[in-house]
Design a protein around this motif. Structure first.
Motif, PDB file in Angstrom:
ATOM      1  N   PRO A  36       0.893  -1.110   0.034  1.00  0.00           N
ATOM      2  CA  PRO A  36       0.178   0.104   0.050  1.00  0.00           C
ATOM      3  C   PRO A  36       0.261   1.286   0.073  1.00  0.00           C
ATOM      4  O   PRO A  36       2.117   1.377   0.740  1.00  0.00           O
ATOM      5  N   HIS A  37       0.350   2.126  -0.564  1.00  0.00           N
ATOM      6  CA  HIS A  37       0.913   4.058  -0.739  1.00  0.00           C
ATOM      7  C   HIS A  37       0.741   4.111   0.405  1.00  0.00           C
ATOM      8  O   HIS A  37       2.103   5.174   1.354  1.00  0.00           O
ATOM      9  N   GLU A  38      -0.019   3.927   1.398  1.00  0.00           N
ATOM     10  CA  GLU A  38      -0.389   4.386   2.841  1.00  0.00           C
ATOM     11  C   GLU A  38       0.012   3.746   3.872  1.00  0.00           C
ATOM     12  O   GLU A  38      -0.388   2.345   3.446  1.00  0.00           O
ATOM     13  N   SER A  40      -1.598   1.227   6.434  1.00  0.00           N
ATOM     14  CA  SER A  40      -3.386   0.200   6.405  1.00  0.00           C
ATOM     15  C   SER A  40      -3.053  -1.158   7.044  1.00  0.00           C
ATOM     16  O   SER A  40      -3.850  -1.713   6.832  1.00  0.00           O
ATOM     17  N   LEU A  50      -7.975   3.156  -2.857  1.00  0.00           N
ATOM     18  CA  LEU A  50      -8.298   4.463  -2.752  1.00  0.00           C
ATOM     19  C   LEU A  50      -8.494   4.802  -3.841  1.00  0.00           C
ATOM     20  O   LEU A  50      -7.446   5.132  -4.832  1.00  0.00           O
ATOM     21  N   GLY A  51      -9.742   5.506  -4.413  1.00  0.00           N
ATOM     22  CA  GLY A  51     -10.090   5.728  -5.415  1.00  0.00           C
ATOM     23  C   GLY A  51     -10.603   4.909  -6.534  1.00  0.00           C
ATOM     24  O   GLY A  51     -11.287   4.309  -6.360  1.00  0.00           O
ATOM     25  N   PRO A  54      -7.827   0.683  -8.924  1.00  0.00           N
ATOM     26  CA  PRO A  54      -5.854   1.264  -7.900  1.00  0.00           C
ATOM     27  C   PRO A  54      -4.873   1.385  -9.311  1.00  0.00           C
ATOM     28  O   PRO A  54      -5.021   0.818 -10.756  1.00  0.00           O
ATOM     29  N   LYS A  57       2.489   2.105  -8.865  1.00  0.00           N
ATOM     30  CA  LYS A  57       3.788   3.295  -9.347  1.00  0.00           C
ATOM     31  C   LYS A  57       4.805   2.285  -8.993  1.00  0.00           C
ATOM     32  O   LYS A  57       4.924   2.020  -7.809  1.00  0.00           O
ATOM     33  N   THR A  73      -1.838   1.766  -4.457  1.00  0.00           N
ATOM     34  CA  THR A  73      -4.003   2.200  -3.859  1.00  0.00           C
ATOM     35  C   THR A  73      -4.399   1.321  -3.738  1.00  0.00           C
ATOM     36  O   THR A  73      -5.657   1.993  -3.998  1.00  0.00           O
ATOM     37  N   ARG A  75      -5.474  -2.296  -0.756  1.00  0.00           N
ATOM     38  CA  ARG A  75      -4.603  -2.648   0.798  1.00  0.00           C
ATOM     39  C   ARG A  75      -4.869  -3.828   0.434  1.00  0.00           C
ATOM     40  O   ARG A  75      -4.484  -3.708  -0.387  1.00  0.00           O
TER      41      ARG A  75
END
Length: 248
Positions: A36-38, A40, A50-51, A54, A57, A73, A75
């Motif tokens: 995950p980019h953040e 979780s 998220l968005g 998905p 990147k 982006t 989980r």
């Protein structure tokens, strides 16, 4: 060559992700990292994106030269399913999830995004391993201990039947002070606690809290003795003992 997905629920910037990838590379496994980019944590096996869709990147992680890495982006459980479908190259045979900051023990593992990723792998006939490291506050995170124990457990996982899921918990000790790796049952004690870490940004941090009544032989109990623990987990299945009422 065995294909391995490394993921986590602490996010792509966590040093635990690199720690676990290095453990896999020491066994000369074919490694791809997607996380995950953040943060979780506490997402269990949730499939939240998220968005609208998905986004993966490509990123470079220090300590993993030449390894394909992606910040996603979504989980961790969603990432596992995406990887199985070929989103990050050849589908994995194995999913290694972690290394999580903080233990995942007892029945509270139900809520863990780290464990949720491993269980999602198992439900899809892959091999899964969740690795978590005790994080005392204040105290030092012994990533080297987690790496050495992951190196020890990976061959056990690779020799297991498809669908096997193992949960490894590492005490907050340097490698030289660790007790022997011990098979453990799940403690009935344990709860998940959510607290607000940064009020301005409303960041939630989920931690596992175990009270003093953990039963002997359980993961929580043995960790207090300085012993790393491994527990085989089973995901959702039918209850063969359930009895229908008469006439139903």
């Amino acid at each position: 060559m065995t294909r391995v997905l490394i993921t986590n629920d602490d996010g792509i910037d966590s040093p635990g992700l690199v720690t676990l990838a290095r453990a896999a590379l020491r066994h000369r496994l074919d490694v791809v990292v997607a996380a995950p980019h953040e943060e979780s944590s506490g997402t269990s096996a949730g499939l939240t994106v998220l968005g609208e869709e998905p986004v993966a990147k490509p990123v470079e992680l220090d300590g993993l030269p030449g390894v394909q890495c992606h910040a996603v982006t979504a989980r961790p459980a969603f990432i596992v399913l995406s990887a199985r479908g070929g989103s990050f190259g050849d589908p994995p045979d194995v999913v290694l999830s972690g290394v999580n900051r903080g233990i995942n023990v007892g029945r509270a593992v139900l809520h863990s995004g780290t464990v949720g990723a491993a269980l999602t792998a198992g439900m899809n006939d892959l091999l899964g391993l969740a690795v978590s490291l005790e994080h005392p506050e204040p105290g030092e995170l012994h990533w080297d201990s987690a790496e050495e124990l992951a190196v020890e457990v990976i061959p056990l996982l690779l020799d297991s039947a498809p669908g096997t899921v193992l949960n490894l918990n590492v005490p907050a000790l340097p490698p030289a002070e660790l007790g022997p790796l011990t098979r453990a049952s799940l403690a009935s004690a344990g709860s998940v606690q959510t607290r607000l870490e940064q009020a301005g940004e409303a960041t939630e941090v989920v931690t596992t809290v175990v009270d003093g009544s953990a039963e002997p032989g359980t993961d929580a109990y043995l960790l207090r003795q300085g012993k790393p623990t491994v527990t085989a987990l089973r995901s959702v299945s039918e209850d063969p003992d359930f009895t229908w009422p008469a006439g139903r």
